[in-house]
Design an enzyme around this catalytic site. Structure first.
Site, PDB file in Angstrom:
ATOM      1  CG  ASN A 140      -0.338   0.063   2.534  1.00 18.41           C
ATOM      2  OD1 ASN A 140       0.688   0.714   2.724  1.00 18.41           O
ATOM      3  ND2 ASN A 140      -0.937  -0.610   3.505  1.00 18.41           N
ATOM      4  CG  ASP A 172      -4.349 -10.223   3.298  1.00 21.29           C
ATOM      5  OD1 ASP A 172      -3.215  -9.770   3.065  1.00 21.29           O
ATOM      6  OD2 ASP A 172      -4.829 -10.318   4.447  1.00 21.29           O
TER       7      ASP A 172
END
Length: 300
Positions: free
Chosen positions: A180, A246
């Site tokens: 991220n 995920d």
């Protein structure tokens, strides 16, 4: 070609709260739910649901792991390589607000008891060209990465949660880096949180890696050599963001491994994440490939 997710397995204790607890504050939880989680398990579930034949390796406790291994098996993930330890399985304490935001405290447990002998045992079952998917919730990651590279495996790293251990890893050997924007800024030492600067610095630091930078509500960007692609999100009502990253990792790489283009893989991953955040829990929120196909018909 095989796919190995070598990573964490956690029992998630999810507390529904009006707001995140503040220092010195005691609040009542409206609800407690137990889910199978851990970044490793979540990514194995996503790979399995994306149609990829997947092996999971990691460590669990002798006495509390049945729900974890049974859930993986129910998705079709191979669990033969999971080691059992004389310790509790990893678990997480998760606060979840009505807006779907979460705050997480991790206890490593058996996840932090992987030995070099465990790694050697697992990797003897894999060969050149197989994929290995790694995160940062278990120990021995530098050793796993070194052994995998010597075996000729394709290394995919999601360096989360981000901490100093990341800089002990041989990151120059990573083939896919999925992270991220906060992790990207820390890893690239970017001077701002501007996604373009972060991506450009990551591409300079790791020129041999295909990079996917996830941006939350702003979508995701991909960079490799002279190619860049942007993928917006698919808007949904957010219920729980626990497994969003995920899910994205599993479906993006699952699509790539299945031979899909980068653009198509990004779209599939974005759709999968959108469905996941609209549901409660970690592993159970991850959609099937058929659900994603149906959602494409609705959104596109």
């Amino acid at each position: 070609m095989k796919v190995l997710v070598f990573g964490s397995l956690n029992i998630d204790h999810v507390y529904t709260v009006s707001h995140f607890v503040r220092p010195g504050e005691t609040i009542a939880s409206d609800e407690l739910q137990l889910f199978c989680g851990g970044k490793g398990l979540n990514q194995s579930i996503a790979f399995g649901k994306s149609g990829i034949d997947t092996w999971h390796a990691g460590a669990v406790g002798n006495n509390d792991s049945e729900m974890l291994t049974s859930y993986l098996q129910s998705i079709g993930v191979h669990t033969d390589l999971i080691q059992k330890k004389e310790a509790p399985s990893g678990h997480a304490i998760i606060q979840r607000t009505p807006e779907g935001e979460n705050s997480i405290v991790l206890y490593g447990g058996a996840n932090q008891m992987v030995t070099e002998e465990d790694v050697d045992f697992v990797l003897q079952h894999f060969t050149e060209g197989d994929f290995i998917i790694l995160q940062n919730e278990i120990n021995q990651i530098p050793y796993i990465m070194e052994k995998a590279r010597k075996t000729g495996m394709i290394v995919v790293l999601n360096p989360s949660p981000m901490d100093g251990k990341i800089f002990e890893m041989s990151l120059e050997h990573v083939d896919f880096l999925i992270l991220n924007e906060l992790e990207g800024a820390a890893l690239s030492k970017a001077s701002s949180t501007n996604p373009d600067e972060i991506l450009n610095r990551l591409m300079t630091c790791f020129p041999n890696a295909q990079i996917v930078l996830t941006l939350g509500k702003e979508g995701a960007v991909y960079g490799y050599k002279d190619r860049k692609y942007y993928q917006p999100i698919y808007p949904v009502k957010t219920v729980d963001t626990t497994a969003a990253g995920d899910t994205f990792t599993g479906f993006f790489m699952g699509s790539i491994i299945s031979g899909k283009s980068v653009e198509e893989s990004l779209k599939t991953a974005a759709m999968a994440s959108a469905i996941a955040v609209s549901r409660n829990g970690a592993g159970p929120s991850i959609p099937t490939l058929e659900e994603i196909r149906q959602a494409f018909t609705h959104f596109c």
